[in-house]
Design an enzyme around this catalytic site. Structure first.
Site, PDB file in Angstrom:
ATOM      1  N   GLU A  70       0.866  -1.171   0.000  1.00 52.27           N
ATOM      2  CA  GLU A  70       0.000   0.000   0.000  1.00 52.27           C
ATOM      3  C   GLU A  70       0.903   1.221   0.000  1.00 52.27           C
ATOM      4  OE1 GLU A  70      -0.731   0.100   4.785  1.00 52.27           O
ATOM      5  OE2 GLU A  70      -1.935  -1.218   3.527  1.00 52.27           O
ATOM      6  N   ASN A  90       2.465   9.778  -2.900  1.00 52.32           N
ATOM      7  CA  ASN A  90       3.863   9.342  -2.972  1.00 52.32           C
ATOM      8  C   ASN A  90       4.197   8.920  -4.411  1.00 52.32           C
ATOM      9  OD1 ASN A  90       6.430   8.344  -2.616  1.00 52.32           O
ATOM     10  ND2 ASN A  90       5.925   7.202  -0.754  1.00 52.32           N
ATOM     11  N   TYR A 103       6.983   1.239  -8.151  1.00 50.37           N
ATOM     12  CA  TYR A 103       6.119   0.061  -8.122  1.00 50.37           C
ATOM     13  C   TYR A 103       5.568  -0.259  -9.509  1.00 50.37           C
ATOM     14  CZ  TYR A 103       6.300   1.217  -3.145  1.00 50.37           C
ATOM     15  OH  TYR A 103       6.722   1.523  -1.878  1.00 50.37           O
TER      16      TYR A 103
END
Length: 163
Positions: free
Chosen positions: A121, A126, A133
């Site tokens: 998560e 961010n 990711y």
């Protein structure tokens, strides 16, 4: 064996002088120091030592040859799944690809040890982490509205299946 390029296509450079390593209880103080630089609510050295003593907690880092920690990531593992707990880099070393390199190497290490799915998560704001990711083939799978108690910010949920 999972190839490095399959995990993260933008992470093909060498990051000298840093050394990728699995962290253990001996690194607890270094982990606590770096975590305090990265997060307002951070674990202390005792919490890291206790977690690293168990069989469901893994930590990896990039370390200078003299032993200082430059970046780290922690995971909780259960059977063939893992969850990213925290991921931080020395502020002065950010935006140099070091975190991307660590993240990619850590995924490869976990997958080589039988982890088939990794969850995480991340705060909606961010953008640096989200870029890492998504570059490493994590897919957004959900949203937790107002998840972070300190700001009420939403959490984006991501996952990656090996292969």
């Amino acid at each position: 064996m999972v190839s490095h390029m399959n995990i993260c296509s933008q992470c093909s450079t060498q990051h000298d002088p840093f050394i990728f390593t699995q962290l253990n209880g001996e690194h607890s103080e270094l982990l606590a120091e770096l975590e305090a630089q990265c997060f307002q609510r951070s674990w202390d050295a005792d919490a890291f030592h206790r977690a690293l003593s168990g069989s469901f907690f893994n930590a990896y880092g990039m370390i200078y040859p003299e032993g200082n920690l430059a970046t780290y990531i922690t995971f909780q593992t259960v059977l063939d799944e893992a969850e990213v707990l925290n991921f931080g880099t020395v502020p002065a070393l950010r935006n140099r690809g070091l975190g991307m390199h660590l993240f990619s190497q850590s995924i490869r290490e976990l997958e080589n040890h039988g982890i088939r799915k990794i969850h995480l998560e991340v705060r909606r704001s961010n953008h640096r982490a989200i870029h890492i990711y998504e570059t490493c083939k994590f897919i957004r799978e959900g949203l937790r509205i107002g998840y972070y108690a300190d700001t009420g910010e939403d959490a984006l949920l991501y996952a990656r299946t090996a292969g």
